[in-house]
Scaffold this active site. Structure first.
Site, short mmCIF file in Angstrom:
data_model
loop_
_atom_site.label_atom_id
_atom_site.label_comp_id
_atom_site.label_asym_id
_atom_site.label_seq_id
_atom_site.Cartn_x
_atom_site.Cartn_y
_atom_site.Cartn_z
N LYS A 253 -14.05 7.65 0.40
CA LYS A 253 -13.97 6.99 -0.90
C LYS A 253 -15.07 5.93 -0.97
CE LYS A 253 -9.66 5.96 0.28
NZ LYS A 253 -8.30 5.38 0.24
N ALA B 180 0.81 -1.22 0.00
CA ALA B 180 0.00 0.00 0.00
C ALA B 180 0.84 1.27 0.00
CB ALA B 180 -0.94 0.00 1.20
N ASP C 284 -5.09 3.43 -3.07
CA ASP C 284 -3.76 4.05 -2.97
C ASP C 284 -3.59 5.13 -4.03
OD1 ASP C 284 -3.22 2.09 -1.00
OD2 ASP C 284 -2.53 0.69 -2.53
N ASN D 57 2.82 1.65 -3.22
CA ASN D 57 1.89 2.08 -4.29
C ASN D 57 1.66 3.58 -4.20
OD1 ASN D 57 1.58 -0.58 -5.08
ND2 ASN D 57 -0.38 -0.85 -4.06
N ASN E 281 -6.98 1.88 5.81
CA ASN E 281 -6.64 0.70 5.01
C ASN E 281 -6.76 -0.57 5.84
OD1 ASN E 281 -5.80 -0.51 2.58
ND2 ASN E 281 -4.30 1.11 2.23
N GLY F 154 -15.89 4.12 -4.12
CA GLY F 154 -15.84 3.39 -5.37
C GLY F 154 -16.67 3.99 -6.48
N ALA F 155 -17.55 3.18 -7.06
CA ALA F 155 -18.38 3.63 -8.19
C ALA F 155 -19.38 4.70 -7.79
CB ALA F 155 -19.11 2.44 -8.80
#
Length: 318
Positions: free
Chosen positions: A228, A38, A260, A41, A169, A230-231
């Site tokens: 956050k 993570a 990330d 990244n 995370n 996602g979609a």
């Protein structure tokens, strides 16, 4: 064009073995070697966007350790805070990817080199010319003493008035939610920017309504609470006001690393003074692009790719 800003992060990195076919891991017979983790990244994501990027870690003094070190250095990440450790094998993980792009990760990190990192190794010179420190819950979960190391990092950052971003995370394969909550309570009062998933904030706080989360952010003195989803896009709470941004429409092939990438995009925009709306749009764009490429960090875009993608709302030639 490179940015004058530089970020620092700390954490483990692993050799990631990606399956040659999708489906349950028990039926996979061939794998492709990649590099993951993570924090690494995040460091690579920042470097590709043009930020200076420094990574503190420990790697096994073995072939896989060299692979990770050379890869990070080749991506432009400052690896002056990375050392090799003999007698400790570089960590591995195997990924399982489903047909819809979702998946699982199976970790093999017993006796990891990162366990040799101790609080006294966090020296003041590591923070020279650093504009932001980024921590994640993955590093905290690996070993109980990493909370002490994070506290030392926070102390050094605060002495230099360096802001701190944090992504919980959550990895429940590494510790329990009770252990995670206890650790986060020590970290959160020092966090300027909290970058978390909607489900994660529910697990951490037991809250999900906007007015409840506003109280949560106020309690810990968090300047930016970023969710956050996602979609469903993302949203930001700053100074008591919520700002929202829709996601970009893409066909995901691998969702690993998208969070990330979002973090790297948000921090890039934050350091460069983006408006709240543009911050979320930019971070959403980075996260979306990551999902269109298989691998932990292969899909992390360069600045011109993000700008082209956002401006056209189309997948760019890569």
């Amino acid at each position: 064009m490179s940015s004058p800003f530089k970020v620092l992060t700390i954490g483990d990195a692993m050799i990631t073995l990606n399956p040659a076919v999708k489906g349950p891991l028990r039926y996979v017979t061939q794998f492709e070697r990649k590099v993951g983790g993570a924090e690494l990244n995040f460091a690579i994501g920042c470097a590709r966007l043009g930020l200076g990027s420094k990574w503190i870690s420990r790697l096994g003094e073995d072939e896989f350790g060299r692979v990770i070190y050379n890869f990070a250095r080749g991506e432009g990440v400052d690896v002056s805070g990375v050392d090799f450790v003999s007698g400790r094998p570089t960590s591995l993980n195997f990924k399982e990817i489903n047909e819809d792009g979702s998946g699982k990760t199976f970790y093999y990190r017993y006796n990891s080199p990162i366990l040799t990192l101790t609080p006294d190794m966090i020296q003041e010179e590591l923070f020279e010319n650093i504009d932001l420190v980024h921590l994640t819950g993955v590093f905290l979960a690996i070993d109980p003493k990493n909370i002490e190391i994070a506290a030392k990092v926070i102390e050094a950052a605060k002495q230099k008035k360096i802001p701190i971003s944090f992504d919980p995370n959550i990895r429940l394969k590494l510790w329990s939610i009770e252990e995670a909550r206890k650790a986060y309570k020590e970290i959160l009062p020092h966090v300027d920017i909290l970058l978390t998933g909607l489900e994660e904030i529910r697990l951490i706080s037991g809250m999900e309504e906007e007015d409840e989360l506003a109280l949560f952010a106020r309690e810990y003195g968090i300047r930016d609470l970023v969710l956050k989803d996602g979609a469903n896009g993302s949203k930001l709470l700053r100074n008591g006001d919520w700002t929202r941004a829709e996601s970009f429409h893409v066909t995901p092939v691998d969702t690993v690393g998208a969070g990330d990438g979002f973090d790297a995009g948000y921090i890039y925009g934050w350091l460069n003074g983006f408006s709240k709306e543009r911050l979320l749009q930019f971070a959403n764009g980075v996260g979306a692009l990551v999902t269109t490429v298989s691998g932990d960090n292969e899909g992390l875009p360069y600045l011109n790719e993000v700008n082209a993608f956002i401006n056209n709302d189309l997948i760019v030639e890569r």
